[in-house]
Design a protein around this motif. Structure first.
Motif, mmCIF file in Angstrom:
data_model
loop_
_atom_site.group_PDB
_atom_site.id
_atom_site.type_symbol
_atom_site.label_atom_id
_atom_site.label_comp_id
_atom_site.label_asym_id
_atom_site.label_seq_id
_atom_site.Cartn_x
_atom_site.Cartn_y
_atom_site.Cartn_z
ATOM 1 N N THR A 23 0.820 -1.208 0.000
ATOM 2 C CA THR A 23 0.000 0.000 0.000
ATOM 3 C C THR A 23 0.853 1.257 0.000
ATOM 4 N N ARG A 24 0.290 2.335 -0.529
ATOM 5 C CA ARG A 24 1.003 3.622 -0.536
ATOM 6 C C ARG A 24 1.267 4.088 0.880
ATOM 7 N N ILE A 44 5.851 14.026 -11.750
ATOM 8 C CA ILE A 44 6.321 12.656 -11.500
ATOM 9 C C ILE A 44 5.515 11.703 -12.377
ATOM 10 N N ASN A 45 6.221 11.059 -13.317
ATOM 11 C CA ASN A 45 5.585 10.049 -14.175
ATOM 12 C C ASN A 45 5.148 8.858 -13.347
ATOM 13 N N GLU A 46 4.128 8.126 -13.830
ATOM 14 C CA GLU A 46 3.785 6.865 -13.173
ATOM 15 C C GLU A 46 4.928 5.896 -13.414
ATOM 16 N N SER A 62 2.627 -2.474 -6.936
ATOM 17 C CA SER A 62 2.031 -1.991 -8.182
ATOM 18 C C SER A 62 2.593 -0.620 -8.540
ATOM 19 N N ASP A 63 2.564 -0.310 -9.833
ATOM 20 C CA ASP A 63 3.034 0.997 -10.301
ATOM 21 C C ASP A 63 2.206 2.129 -9.692
ATOM 22 N N LYS A 94 11.264 10.306 -13.639
ATOM 23 C CA LYS A 94 10.866 9.006 -14.203
ATOM 24 C C LYS A 94 11.289 7.938 -13.207
ATOM 25 N N ILE A 95 10.441 6.930 -13.026
ATOM 26 C CA ILE A 95 10.718 5.858 -12.074
ATOM 27 C C ILE A 95 10.558 4.513 -12.774
ATOM 28 N N GLU A 96 11.560 3.656 -12.610
ATOM 29 C CA GLU A 96 11.471 2.299 -13.160
ATOM 30 C C GLU A 96 11.788 1.293 -12.053
ATOM 31 N N ILE A 97 10.814 0.440 -11.763
ATOM 32 C CA ILE A 97 11.041 -0.642 -10.804
ATOM 33 C C ILE A 97 11.779 -1.737 -11.581
ATOM 34 N N VAL A 98 13.079 -1.820 -11.345
ATOM 35 C CA VAL A 98 13.937 -2.718 -12.119
ATOM 36 C C VAL A 98 13.807 -4.161 -11.633
ATOM 37 N N ASP A 99 13.818 -4.340 -10.299
ATOM 38 C CA ASP A 99 13.765 -5.699 -9.752
ATOM 39 C C ASP A 99 13.224 -5.673 -8.331
ATOM 40 N N VAL A 100 12.417 -6.661 -8.010
ATOM 41 C CA VAL A 100 11.961 -6.886 -6.641
ATOM 42 C C VAL A 100 12.260 -8.349 -6.343
#
Length: 178
Positions: A23-24, A44-46, A62-63, A94-100
């Protein structure tokens, strides 16, 4: 055992074993204040690279929720004067979730998030960060595994956002004025 009792037990197992997304509120950073403002307006981009949580699998980031947590954290930290709703010629993130990286079982869940942040002013890239942070949740945080996984995801994302805020607060931008 009669059918009604079996149905109640099955329902309870399904209800308590459903996975919920991070959650946020759990990812939001509220304990960091920037020593100075970096800029005035930021868009801020999604984020990209997040995942949807499937009910009977495991919690994911989630994004939509991650982006909301970053926006709320940036606002709470006071890094910028305002958050813009539309892309302009001001600051841009810009945000990129590269790895979790998350475990599949255990008593202590440690989740590692690797997220790429690209901060620009107009068309100039000011800072590109690849932040790699982890967070954990133990049996004392939650007995049920799916909840423990959600908490570990949130703790990892929160640590990642906090590290990003700390790094951005150090940004020095040349204004051209003497």
């Amino acid at each position: 055992m009669n059918r009604k009792t079996a149905f109640l037990i099955a329902s309870a197992l399904v209800m308590f074993n459903c996975a919920f997304p991070a959650t946020r509120e759990g990812m939001r950073v509220t304990d960091f204040k920037a020593p100075k403002k970096v800029g005035d307006k930021i868009y801020i981009n999604e984020s990209v690279g997040g995942s949807t949580t499937l009910p009977f699998w495991m919690s994911k980031i989630s994004d939509e929720e991650f982006t909301a947590a970053v926006k709320e954290s940036v606002a709470a930290a006071g890094l910028f004067e305002t958050l813009e709703e539309q892309f302009g010629n001001n600051w841009h993130l810009k945000i990129e979730i590269v790895d979790v990286d998350r475990p599949y079982f255990g008593t202590t869940f440690t989740v590692k998030t690797k997220i790429k942040y690209t901060l620009s002013k107009g068309t100039q890239v000011i800072q590109e960060l690849l932040v790699d942070e982890s967070g954990e949740a133990t049996m004392s945080d939650a007995l049920v595994g799916v909840k423990r996984m959600r908490l570990a995801n949130e703790n990892s994302a929160k640590a990642n956002i906090k590290k990003f805020l700390e790094e951005v607060s150090k940004v020095q931008v040349k204004t051209g004025k003497k």
